[in-house]
Design an enzyme around this catalytic site. Structure first.
Site, PDB file in Angstrom:
ATOM      1  N   HIS A 292      -1.801   0.517   7.145  1.00 33.64           N
ATOM      2  CA  HIS A 292      -2.161   0.869   5.773  1.00 33.64           C
ATOM      3  C   HIS A 292      -1.644   2.271   5.479  1.00 33.64           C
ATOM      4  CE1 HIS A 292      -4.264   0.353   2.109  1.00 33.64           C
ATOM      5  NE2 HIS A 292      -5.195   1.294   2.338  1.00 33.64           N
TER       6      HIS A 292
ATOM      7  N   ASP B 230      -8.010   6.089  -1.958  1.00 31.21           N
ATOM      8  CA  ASP B 230      -7.186   4.935  -1.601  1.00 31.21           C
ATOM      9  C   ASP B 230      -6.776   4.218  -2.874  1.00 31.21           C
ATOM     10  OD1 ASP B 230      -5.878   2.800  -0.597  1.00 31.21           O
ATOM     11  OD2 ASP B 230      -7.373   2.333   0.943  1.00 31.21           O
TER      12      ASP B 230
ATOM     13  N   CYS C   3       0.806  -1.207   0.000  1.00 28.73           N
ATOM     14  CA  CYS C   3       0.000   0.000   0.000  1.00 28.73           C
ATOM     15  C   CYS C   3       0.847   1.268   0.000  1.00 28.73           C
ATOM     16  CB  CYS C   3      -0.973  -0.011   1.158  1.00 28.73           C
ATOM     17  SG  CYS C   3      -0.207  -0.381   2.715  1.00 28.73           S
TER      18      CYS C   3
END
Lengths: 645, 305
Positions: free
Chosen positions: A445, A461, A401
């Site tokens: 994350h 995201d 991520c």
């Protein structure tokens, strides 16, 4: 000098072994091995009935223990060398222990070492181990006192004693004045490495955090929790980028929310594990809460680093619009790119800006580009070159991520849209046992935030573009295979998960009620008992009172068990009491006729009339049954009338 | 009736053993409880005289063995000798075949000789040459031991001490008793002239009476508490055995009989306890102390209502 019996040595050794075994995890291996060796040696000596090693050898061994501790730590200060030294000395002590006095000293040392375990960990397993060790120590004390007995009844007796101590323990636990801060953490340890997010991010950092299944925090929602896609827990917000590492930009603190909360509200209780940082991992965007600070970048901050488990009552308003009137300097900062890095991505950004008519459309275009590039989501991406964003987007095309978030933010900035990286946690799992949301390090994350003049800061995201299941189903669902995932975070072992859920729920209880019993909770408890707001003086008074009540109760109970006095005894005891009041007490073991004849010698005046009463009592008590009714009547009568002169 | 006989016995014995009424009573109680007696004292305080007196008063057939280090079991229990007329072995009973045996300075003999006697004490019979001879009824051993002179002696081990119901010591007489002793007649002659106090069968009735002294549940509670404390209490390395418990109760019964009572009081138990328990208890090493102090601690640790 009498030597210890074999069973006594056995208990001593068992107690020491049970005490030292839990320490093996953090003792240097050399010390652990030495301790085990010494214990085995002592056991062999006891079994063969041979002699204890000579003093000189013990001195040499002690020097060896000290030397190996010194070799390992280079000094004697602090917890680790101290515990290592004590462990070695306890094992050595047993080798010179052959008298009751030494044995008692060894038991005391064992008890201290059991306490020492809590300096490292305070979870329930450690408490259980310490309790086991304590049980063995009490069994040892019993063995030292009494005669040889089988292990089981002796252990039961020790257990009974421990249970008897339970009420007193509860009183002390609940009422001993608490101090703020971790009870067990030594100052030096509170700063040591704790896994979790840090305040900067380089490629691979988040992936490393994700490898841990440790719990980061728990959240108990009063109503329904927000849907998984809304569960973004904000940690450090990273604006500055030097080509490789992301760092936070300047941020001001506010005493209260500087935005107007709106939309649905989610009240919840956050129980944060200590991470030694200022930021709190709140769900976007927190409403007012007492004693906390609000960062410019919407982080919720605490005034002190979180060094012990922290419990907070919070409200989240995820739909709040924020940043419409953002500070121009912050926006300026959110557009900067280091010169000379990632030329291809910059070109992509400029290309996107040209393609999009309005700035508002650029993020969506970029997401589409990301999706079309078929970027792979993996915990173990291939190594990247100097221009890591370029190599991720155009060469290796695989990342975690943080790669997605960094690449997206660089693209946005190249396209002229203010953007920044946000790290934190996303998702979490509801524990079916107690309904709390458990968020682990593996839920760490990174995502992006872009600023649009019409909408303010918006969360984007980019990971979701390539691995949408990461957002809905967690890490395990998103990764192909579960090669490097922590065992407990894997979802393909249902029984293991059920077990873990149950353990988590129990641990949470333990944390909340035992470890989390802080001054505030103590005040609540005392207030709920009806004592109002109390200072430590009244707490101590309350504690002393509680102890007195418990001890008094136990004493009464013990006395009731032994007193089987009937009417005859009561009459006799009344006579004895009157004589005691007159200054001539009966010894507890003194029989009636001995007592009467002693008093007749020592204090004939006071004892006048005692002899027949004592004789009657002796006859009634010890003579053949059934007793003569006339005799009984005479005895009761004369004992009632009896007054020592 | 039996208690009057018992008092008569005590008085008669105390006329010869001067100033030692308590020890004489204990010795009598020991015999009434059908136990063997160990007298531990320095030479010359009247150990042998006491044994003589008891034998005379009770009308028991008396034998004495002076134990020495070269003594063999056969010197005690007897020996089989080849009889030329019958052309066979005939057993010649040794001194152990007596109703009251005085084993003088038992700790001078080797363990081998000691155990021959101790076996006889326990079994009340002798096995030799593949045959068994019953010892006379009743059979008592009064053994003496000299604690002061320990060179070349074999002190009795605990397991053998346990066979003696009581261990007593006489000690020096007090001033008045000493004076009376010096001024009076020769004890030896007195003993020789001493008439038997008991008629035939009276000793048996005394045993019978002792056995029937009442020991109520409360007294048994007390005895049990004493036994339990000696086993579980702190400071006792070696507790009282069940045999010691039975002996304690029997001795307390005899003491109550001598006191003229038909039931046992805790005081009776306490009175015989030093003699019954003193040689059986052993302190744990932390608190080395004499048997009397140890017994006192045991008594004081068990309360009475």
């Amino acid at each position: 000098m009498p030597s210890l019996r074999r069973d006594q040595v056995g208990w001593l050794l068992a107690g020491a072994a049970l005490t030292l075994a839990p320490h093996a995890g953090h003792l240097p291996p050399a010390i652990s091995a030495l301790c085990a060796l010494l214990l085995v040696w002592r056991g062999l000596i006891a079994q063969r009935g041979s002699r204890l090693p000579p003093r000189t050898l013990l001195v040499v061994l002690a020097a060896g223990v000290v030397g190996s501790v010194l070799l390992e730590f280079h000094h004697f200060f602090g917890k680790e060398p101290g515990i290592a030294l004590l462990a070695g000395l306890l094992s050595l002590k047993l080798l010179e222990t052959d008298s009751l006095r030494d044995a008692r000293a060894a038991v005391l040392l064992s008890l201290f070492m059991q306490l020492g375990q809590f300096l490292y960990q305070q979870d329930m397993a450690i408490a259980a181990l310490a309790l086991l060790g304590t049980l063995a120590s009490i069994g040892t004390l019993l063995a030292l006192q009494g005669r040889a007995e089988a292990v089981a009844p002796r252990a039961l007796a020790a257990l009974r004693l421990l249970l008897l101590a339970l009420p007193l323990m509860l009183v002390l636990f609940l009422l001993f004045p608490r101090v703020q801060g971790p009870l067990w953490g030594l100052p030096a340890d509170a700063y040591s490495a704790v896994s979790g997010l840090s305040d900067n991010m380089a490629p691979g950092d988040i992936a490393r955090v994700s490898e841990s299944a440790e719990i980061a925090f728990r959240a108990a929602f009063e109503g329904d929790p927000p849907p998984p896609a809304e569960r973004y827990w904000r940690g450090p917000v990273l604006t500055r980028f030097d080509g490789r590492t992301w760092r936070p930009g300047p941020s001001r603190r506010h005493g209260q929310p500087f935005y107007r909360s709106s939309g649905p509200a989610y009240p919840y209780t956050l129980t944060l594990e200590p991470h030694n940082q200022h930021w709190l991992l709140a769900l976007d965007f927190p409403g007012p809460a007492a004693g906390l600070a609000y960062g410019d970048d919407f982080r919720l901050l605490s005034r002190e680093p979180v060094r012990s488990r922290l419990r907070l009552e919070l409200v989240a308003h995820p739909a709040t619009p924020v940043g419409l009137d953002e500070n121009p300097r912050t926006l300026q900062e959110a557009l900067k790119l280091p010169p000379g890095f990632n030329p291809r991505t910059r070109a992509l950004g400029e290309q996107l800006r040209a393609a999009a008519g309005r700035a508002d459309d650029i993020p969506a275009l970029a997401i589409r580009h990301f999706r079309d590039s078929r970027l792979a989501y993996t915990l173990t991406p291939a190594p990247l070159g100097r221009d890591d964003v370029d190599s991720f987007l155009f060469d290796t095309r695989q990342g975690f991520c943080e790669h997605f978030a960094a690449a997206f933010v660089v693209t946005m900035r190249a396209a002229g849209v203010p953007a920044r990286v946000v790290t934190g946690y996303q998702g979490g799992e509801i524990n079916p046992v107690d309904g709390t949301l458990v968020v682990r390090q593996s839920d760490a994350h990174a995502w992006a935030e872009v600023w649009l003049a019409t909408k303010g800061w918006l969360r984007v995201d980019p990971t979701a573009a390539s691995a949408p299941r990461r957002i809905d189903g967690g890490l395990a669902a998103a990764l192909p295979g579960s090669a490097r995932l922590p065992l407990l975070a894997r979802s393909d072992l249902p029984w293991l998960r059920a077990l873990r859920d149950r353990m988590d729920a129990v641990n949470n209880r333990w944390n909340q009620w035992v470890l989390g019993y802080n001054p505030a909770r103590q005040r609540e408890l005392v207030a709920s008992l009806g004592f109002g707001d109390t200072g430590w003086q009244s707490l101590i008074a309350l504690m002393a009172g509680g102890c007195a009540v418990v001890m008094g109760g136990l004493t009464l109970w013990a006395l009731r068990r032994v007193s089987t006095t009937d009417a005859i005894d009561r009459s006799w005891l009344r006579v004895c009491r009157r004589l005691a009041a007159a200054g001539h007490p009966r010894q507890a073991w003194e029989g009636p006729s001995n007592y009467a004849s002693r008093l007749a010698r020592e204090a004939p005046e006071a004892a006048a009339g005692l002899a027949p009463i004592a004789a009657d009592y002796a006859r009634l008590r010890y003579g053949p049954a059934p007793a003569d009714a006339a005799l009984l009547k005479r005895f009761h009568h004369s004992s009632r009338k009896f007054r020592p002169r | 009736m039996p208690s009057r006989i018992a008092r008569r016995l005590t008085e008669a014995a105390s006329r010869i053993i001067l100033g030692k009424e308590h020890a004489v009573r204990l010795a009598l109680a020991c015999i009434l409880a059908r136990g063997h007696l160990l007298i531990e004292d320095i030479p010359g305080v009247g150990k042998t005289t006491l044994a003589h007196v008891l034998a005379r008063l009770l009308g028991l057939q008396f034998q004495r063995i002076q134990f020495t280090s070269d003594m063999l079991p056969a010197d005690i229990i007897g020996v089989s000798i080849f009889d030329q007329r019958d052309a066979s072995f005939r057993f010649h009973p040794g001194p152990v075949f007596a109703q009251l045996l005085l084993a003088d300075e038992i700790n001078r003999a080797t363990p081998k000789a000691q155990s021959a006697l101790l076996e006889a004490m326990e079994e009340r019979q002798i096995s030799a040459e593949g045959q068994t001879w019953r010892l006379p009824e009743p059979f008592f051993v009064i053994a003496t031991q000299n604690p002061a002179d320990q060179i070349g002696t074999f002190p009795l081990p605990e397991s053998q001490l346990d066979r003696f119901l009581m261990r007593i010591s006489l000690g020096y007489p007090d001033r008045a008793a000493e004076r009376a002793l010096l001024a009076g007649e020769d004890r030896r002659e007195l003993v020789a002239r001493l008439p038997a106090e008991l008629q035939a069968g009276e000793l048996d009735s005394l045993f019978e009476a002792t056995r029937h002294i009442h020991a109520g549940p409360r007294l048994l509670d007390y005895v049990q508490a004493l036994l339990e404390h000696s086993r579980e209490g702190t400071g006792f390395a070696l507790g009282l055995s069940p045999r010691a418990g039975l002996g304690l109760l029997a001795a307390a019964r005899a003491w109550a009989l001598l006191g003229g009572r038909d039931h046992v009081l805790p005081e009776d138990v306490q009175a015989v306890l030093p003699a019954v328990a003193g040689h059986r208890l052993r302190a744990t090493g932390d608190a080395p102390q004499g048997p009397d102090a140890l017994v006192r601690r045991l008594v004081e640790a068990v309360p009475l209502p």
